[in-house]
Design an enzyme around this catalytic site. Structure first.
Site, PDB file in Angstrom:
ATOM      1  N   ARG A 109      33.663  34.916  42.526  1.00  0.00           N
ATOM      2  CA  ARG A 109      34.399  36.181  42.416  1.00  0.00           C
ATOM      3  C   ARG A 109      35.817  36.002  41.880  1.00  0.00           C
ATOM      4  O   ARG A 109      36.260  36.750  41.001  1.00  0.00           O
ATOM      5  CB  ARG A 109      34.417  36.891  43.776  1.00  0.00           C
ATOM      6  CG  ARG A 109      33.084  37.530  44.141  1.00  0.00           C
ATOM      7  CD  ARG A 109      32.994  37.856  45.616  1.00  0.00           C
ATOM      8  NE  ARG A 109      32.889  36.648  46.424  1.00  0.00           N
ATOM      9  CZ  ARG A 109      31.738  35.998  46.639  1.00  0.00           C
ATOM     10  NH1 ARG A 109      30.625  36.457  46.115  1.00  0.00           N
ATOM     11  NH2 ARG A 109      31.703  34.909  47.365  1.00  0.00           N
ATOM     12  N   THR A 110      36.550  35.023  42.409  1.00  0.00           N
ATOM     13  CA  THR A 110      37.951  34.879  41.989  1.00  0.00           C
ATOM     14  C   THR A 110      38.050  34.476  40.526  1.00  0.00           C
ATOM     15  O   THR A 110      38.803  35.073  39.751  1.00  0.00           O
ATOM     16  CB  THR A 110      38.679  33.851  42.876  1.00  0.00           C
ATOM     17  OG1 THR A 110      38.619  34.288  44.239  1.00  0.00           O
ATOM     18  CG2 THR A 110      40.137  33.721  42.459  1.00  0.00           C
ATOM     19  N   LYS A 150      38.738  11.628  35.811  1.00  0.00           N
ATOM     20  CA  LYS A 150      39.145  10.308  35.300  1.00  0.00           C
ATOM     21  C   LYS A 150      40.471   9.857  35.895  1.00  0.00           C
ATOM     22  O   LYS A 150      41.049   8.863  35.457  1.00  0.00           O
ATOM     23  CB  LYS A 150      39.237  10.356  33.775  1.00  0.00           C
ATOM     24  CG  LYS A 150      37.915  10.678  33.093  1.00  0.00           C
ATOM     25  CD  LYS A 150      38.023  10.660  31.578  1.00  0.00           C
ATOM     26  CE  LYS A 150      38.750  11.875  31.048  1.00  0.00           C
ATOM     27  NZ  LYS A 150      38.712  11.952  29.559  1.00  0.00           N
ATOM     28  N   ARG A 174      42.841  27.129  41.162  1.00  0.00           N
ATOM     29  CA  ARG A 174      42.281  26.951  42.505  1.00  0.00           C
ATOM     30  C   ARG A 174      42.097  25.460  42.739  1.00  0.00           C
ATOM     31  O   ARG A 174      41.641  24.735  41.854  1.00  0.00           O
ATOM     32  CB  ARG A 174      40.948  27.671  42.660  1.00  0.00           C
ATOM     33  CG  ARG A 174      40.218  27.272  43.948  1.00  0.00           C
ATOM     34  CD  ARG A 174      39.087  28.190  44.295  1.00  0.00           C
ATOM     35  NE  ARG A 174      39.601  29.480  44.730  1.00  0.00           N
ATOM     36  CZ  ARG A 174      38.821  30.452  45.204  1.00  0.00           C
ATOM     37  NH1 ARG A 174      37.514  30.281  45.283  1.00  0.00           N
ATOM     38  NH2 ARG A 174      39.350  31.595  45.591  1.00  0.00           N
ATOM     39  N   HIS A 213      46.164  32.488  49.631  1.00  0.00           N
ATOM     40  CA  HIS A 213      45.429  33.062  48.497  1.00  0.00           C
ATOM     41  C   HIS A 213      46.130  34.377  48.126  1.00  0.00           C
ATOM     42  O   HIS A 213      45.637  35.467  48.425  1.00  0.00           O
ATOM     43  CB  HIS A 213      43.984  33.308  48.920  1.00  0.00           C
ATOM     44  CG  HIS A 213      43.025  33.535  47.789  1.00  0.00           C
ATOM     45  ND1 HIS A 213      43.423  33.968  46.542  1.00  0.00           N
ATOM     46  CD2 HIS A 213      41.668  33.408  47.728  1.00  0.00           C
ATOM     47  CE1 HIS A 213      42.361  34.092  45.766  1.00  0.00           C
ATOM     48  NE2 HIS A 213      41.288  33.753  46.459  1.00  0.00           N
TER      49      HIS A 213
END
Length: 234
Positions: free
Chosen positions: A51-52, A80, A101, A129
């Site tokens: 959703r985000t 890496k 995120r 958030h």
């Protein structure tokens, strides 16, 4: 333009201005269809999201902009060994703004300190958030007409639920707000958030019974159990 890492960085006036703009976008989407023309959003998602991530991407496209990025750490140079700081520096050459995120608390702040473009925190571990909070505040405003004089129940995983922590941080700045914290003992609200409530003189109660609390609530905010953040499932 500045970064947005924590909801507390916005004043109540700025929050209400953003809500006003959001309501205008809902009412008049065509007016905003070219606002981000020729601008690029980089979505740097080191943690799974549906959703985000898609909300950010859809919003940028609706505003006439374009999107680039990755949806998991394994498809980036993080696999890496590249640091968040170096990733932010590199992506600054490709985009106009970053939405990040990350599973580690504080990673978007590190990115913001090293990027030459604004960084939006799209969720960092169990911390906060802020953009979900803005969406939640918009919903509350449209349903209740404001934020004063509300009794808000938070139910579920209050320990690791970053959306809970952010929404509480936003709501404590309004008048006569009261919280009912509904969770099992193992998933109670963290002490540092309760310290904030105590400092601001906010009334709250803790309980493990939704059934006994729901009649007293103006708003019920449900959260899932954040099993991915458990150190031990016992």
């Amino acid at each position: 333009m500045r970064s947005l890492i924590d909801i507390s960085e916005l004043t109540t006036g700025e929050i209400e201005e953003l809500i006003g703009v959001a309501n205008d976008i809902i009412a008049n989407p065509e007016k905003y269809s070219e606002k981000c023309r020729s601008k690029k959003l980089a979505t740097l998602f080191f943690e799974p999201s549906t959703r985000t991530r898609l909300s950010f991407e859809a919003a940028m496209l609706e505003l006439g902009g374009s999107v680039l990025g990755f949806s998991e750490a394994q498809s980036s140079s993080a696999s890496k060994g590249e640091s968040v700081a170096d990733t932010a520096k590199v992506i600054s050459c490709y985009a106009d703004i970053i939405a990040m995120r990350h599973p580690k608390e504080g990673a978007p702040l590190v990115a913001a300190r090293n990027a030459s473009i604004p960084v939006i925190n799209a969720g960092d571990g169990g911390h906060c958030h802020p953009t979900q909070t803005l969406a939640d505040l918009l919903t509350i405003y449209r349903e209740k007409g404001g934020f004063d004089n509300l009794t808000v129940g938070f139910c579920g995983d209050l320990k690791f639920g970053r959306t809970v922590h952010s929404l509480i941080s936003a709501l404590i700045r309004y008048k006569n707000v009261r919280f009912v914290l509904i969770s099992p003992n193992e998933l109670k609200l963290p002490g540092y958030v309760k310290d904030k409530l105590d400092k601001e003189g906010i009334e709250y109660t803790e309980t493990d019974s939704l059934e006994n609390s729901i009649a007293d609530l103006d708003i019920l905010y449900m959260t899932r159990v954040q099993k991915e953040r458990f150190f031990n499932e016992e």
